[in-house]
Design a protein around this motif. Sequence first.
Motif, PDB file in Angstrom:
ATOM      1  N   GLU A  70      12.979 -92.471 -93.429  1.00 39.54           N
ATOM      2  CA  GLU A  70      13.403 -92.402 -92.040  1.00 39.54           C
ATOM      3  C   GLU A  70      14.851 -91.962 -91.895  1.00 39.54           C
ATOM      4  O   GLU A  70      15.250 -91.448 -90.841  1.00 39.54           O
ATOM      5  N   SER A  71      15.645 -92.130 -92.969  1.00 38.43           N
ATOM      6  CA  SER A  71      17.063 -91.750 -92.883  1.00 38.43           C
ATOM      7  C   SER A  71      17.252 -90.246 -92.795  1.00 38.43           C
ATOM      8  O   SER A  71      18.326 -89.780 -92.404  1.00 38.43           O
ATOM      9  N   THR A  72      16.230 -89.466 -93.152  1.00 37.79           N
ATOM     10  CA  THR A  72      16.339 -88.007 -93.056  1.00 37.79           C
ATOM     11  C   THR A  72      16.053 -87.513 -91.644  1.00 37.79           C
ATOM     12  O   THR A  72      16.333 -86.358 -91.326  1.00 37.79           O
ATOM     13  N   LYS A  73      15.473 -88.355 -90.807  1.00 41.51           N
ATOM     14  CA  LYS A  73      15.067 -87.925 -89.469  1.00 41.51           C
ATOM     15  C   LYS A  73      16.243 -87.922 -88.500  1.00 41.51           C
ATOM     16  O   LYS A  73      17.122 -88.787 -88.552  1.00 41.51           O
ATOM     17  N   GLN A  74      16.227 -86.943 -87.612  1.00 35.46           N
ATOM     18  CA  GLN A  74      17.275 -86.815 -86.616  1.00 35.46           C
ATOM     19  C   GLN A  74      16.981 -87.746 -85.438  1.00 35.46           C
ATOM     20  O   GLN A  74      15.822 -87.939 -85.062  1.00 35.46           O
ATOM     21  N   PRO A  75      18.027 -88.328 -84.819  1.00 31.71           N
ATOM     22  CA  PRO A  75      17.798 -89.144 -83.622  1.00 31.71           C
ATOM     23  C   PRO A  75      17.050 -88.337 -82.554  1.00 31.71           C
ATOM     24  O   PRO A  75      17.317 -87.168 -82.341  1.00 31.71           O
ATOM     25  N   GLY A  76      16.109 -88.975 -81.915  1.00 32.40           N
ATOM     26  CA  GLY A  76      15.303 -88.289 -80.918  1.00 32.40           C
ATOM     27  C   GLY A  76      14.047 -87.652 -81.490  1.00 32.40           C
ATOM     28  O   GLY A  76      13.376 -86.875 -80.803  1.00 32.40           O
ATOM     29  N   TYR A  77      13.716 -87.987 -82.749  1.00 23.46           N
ATOM     30  CA  TYR A  77      12.548 -87.356 -83.373  1.00 23.46           C
ATOM     31  C   TYR A  77      11.230 -87.772 -82.703  1.00 23.46           C
ATOM     32  O   TYR A  77      10.252 -87.030 -82.757  1.00 23.46           O
ATOM     33  N   TYR A  91       0.199 -81.151 -87.175  1.00 26.87           N
ATOM     34  CA  TYR A  91       1.647 -81.302 -87.058  1.00 26.87           C
ATOM     35  C   TYR A  91       2.119 -82.256 -88.154  1.00 26.87           C
ATOM     36  O   TYR A  91       1.572 -83.345 -88.339  1.00 26.87           O
ATOM     37  N   CYS A  92       3.134 -81.857 -88.904  1.00 27.80           N
ATOM     38  CA  CYS A  92       3.637 -82.673 -90.016  1.00 27.80           C
ATOM     39  C   CYS A  92       4.903 -83.393 -89.595  1.00 27.80           C
ATOM     40  O   CYS A  92       5.979 -82.776 -89.496  1.00 27.80           O
ATOM     41  N   ALA A  93       4.780 -84.692 -89.363  1.00 28.65           N
ATOM     42  CA  ALA A  93       5.940 -85.490 -88.949  1.00 28.65           C
ATOM     43  C   ALA A  93       6.948 -85.637 -90.080  1.00 28.65           C
ATOM     44  O   ALA A  93       8.147 -85.804 -89.836  1.00 28.65           O
ATOM     45  N   VAL A  94       6.490 -85.564 -91.322  1.00 29.23           N
ATOM     46  CA  VAL A  94       7.384 -85.737 -92.471  1.00 29.23           C
ATOM     47  C   VAL A  94       8.319 -84.549 -92.616  1.00 29.23           C
ATOM     48  O   VAL A  94       9.543 -84.693 -92.705  1.00 29.23           O
ATOM     49  N   CYS A  95       7.768 -83.346 -92.633  1.00 27.60           N
ATOM     50  CA  CYS A  95       8.569 -82.150 -92.889  1.00 27.60           C
ATOM     51  C   CYS A  95       9.262 -81.613 -91.637  1.00 27.60           C
ATOM     52  O   CYS A  95      10.294 -80.948 -91.736  1.00 27.60           O
ATOM     53  N   SER A  96       8.699 -81.871 -90.459  1.00 31.96           N
ATOM     54  CA  SER A  96       9.257 -81.318 -89.217  1.00 31.96           C
ATOM     55  C   SER A  96      10.520 -82.038 -88.776  1.00 31.96           C
ATOM     56  O   SER A  96      11.433 -81.415 -88.212  1.00 31.96           O
ATOM     57  N   GLU A  97      10.595 -83.327 -89.012  1.00 31.12           N
ATOM     58  CA  GLU A  97      11.630 -84.146 -88.387  1.00 31.12           C
ATOM     59  C   GLU A  97      12.813 -84.461 -89.290  1.00 31.12           C
ATOM     60  O   GLU A  97      13.771 -85.102 -88.865  1.00 31.12           O
ATOM     61  N   GLY A  98      12.761 -84.013 -90.546  1.00 28.38           N
ATOM     62  CA  GLY A  98      13.871 -84.251 -91.455  1.00 28.38           C
ATOM     63  C   GLY A  98      14.986 -83.240 -91.257  1.00 28.38           C
ATOM     64  O   GLY A  98      14.738 -82.070 -90.960  1.00 28.38           O
ATOM     65  N   VAL A  99      16.220 -83.680 -91.397  1.00 28.29           N
ATOM     66  CA  VAL A  99      17.377 -82.789 -91.300  1.00 28.29           C
ATOM     67  C   VAL A  99      18.304 -83.047 -92.491  1.00 28.29           C
ATOM     68  O   VAL A  99      18.487 -84.179 -92.917  1.00 28.29           O
ATOM     69  N   ARG A 195      12.125 -82.987-100.542  1.00 26.87           N
ATOM     70  CA  ARG A 195      13.395 -83.373 -99.935  1.00 26.87           C
ATOM     71  C   ARG A 195      13.186 -84.420 -98.849  1.00 26.87           C
ATOM     72  O   ARG A 195      13.951 -85.381 -98.725  1.00 26.87           O
ATOM     73  N   ALA A 196      12.129 -84.236 -98.057  1.00 30.95           N
ATOM     74  CA  ALA A 196      11.873 -85.148 -96.949  1.00 30.95           C
ATOM     75  C   ALA A 196      11.436 -86.528 -97.429  1.00 30.95           C
ATOM     76  O   ALA A 196      11.755 -87.540 -96.796  1.00 30.95           O
TER      77      ALA A 196
END
Length: 373
Positions: A70-77, A91-99, A195-196
Amino acid sequence: MAEIEEDDTYGRMPTALMPNIRRPPPTIPAAIGSVLYPLESLHLDRSKPIEIQMRLSALKIQKHEKHWVESTKQPGYIHFRTYYEHEKLNYCAVCSEGVWRDQPEMRPIYHRHISSIQYRITATANQHGEYVCPTCRMTVHSLKSGIRYPVILTSSTLNGWQGTRSLNSYPGDEIHVDQISLPGAKLKDLALAFRAELGFSYKPVDVVVIAGLNNIISGQSLEEIVFEARVLKKTVLSVEGSTCMFCTLPLPPMMTALEGDNSTPKNDKTDLLNRLNTQLKELNSEKNHPYAQRVPAFHTFGLKKTSKVEKQGPNQMWASKPRHKDVCWRESSKSTMLHLSDSVRLRMGRSLTRYFMGIYGILPDRKDRWKSI
């Protein structure tokens, strides 16, 4: 309700299923005392109940794993997901929401992402800190893993390689091996997935990669594919103390022609695939890594040697020529043969489990036990 594909191992297992609490706690790994599960890693205090300590330790591990994902995810994910998840399927929540540095902004990514790590961090634990693992021989075991993460990173080549265990009688893996599968993925997609999920791991990760055929299908050159493989390896090695090995790839009839075959595909990629396998071996051998000679090679799977009589002048001689063995491939037509059959893939997956057991010194009958990295 949408149907779940047969090879979607973790998709079949409901996270709400509780382990059988009638069995004696706690479950200690069968490989305790090995490089993967050293005795001191349990951190048990003899003055306190073991059951309570094992549960607290297991839940702490689960919390840490969930945190680094969860630490890779951007606020507002959450809002981002709500907006894009209905645009397309998968839709891939793992790869889409990481930054991170290479991907500073969220972007919608659509693919099937099957992960034992995602399953574990959302699994329900019993009072002993155990959960139901769908791939292990010891089906109910602790959320607490070893001091390293063994991981199979693959496209559809080995996705769901265990198959239906009730039919093939495979008892399950002797040790827990995590799997991240992205059917249809290229090497760069697997780098993103790693990475994610594990880019912020506090434990070293030992990765075996079985992918690259989709890069060839997409028309990439050898240089482009090797570049993506190097990026993936660099991504894995960014986690301190980790290792990354590549298995050589099988030679699918839809894109390769062998000496003993009776037909040639329209778009023959035999030379490219052979050179790619050579490059993958060289990647493994960089810095004379001790695991390079141990990683399984799959370029001979699905092949058969045939002996034919050939005339040379007045004499005759027997020549052994490799050819594709059609029964070893899932598809029925040579023009579409890309995936090996379930029985062959089961052999491949078992060889990877044995590879990890070998480097961790868990094979009791082997003289060449491996030391810690």
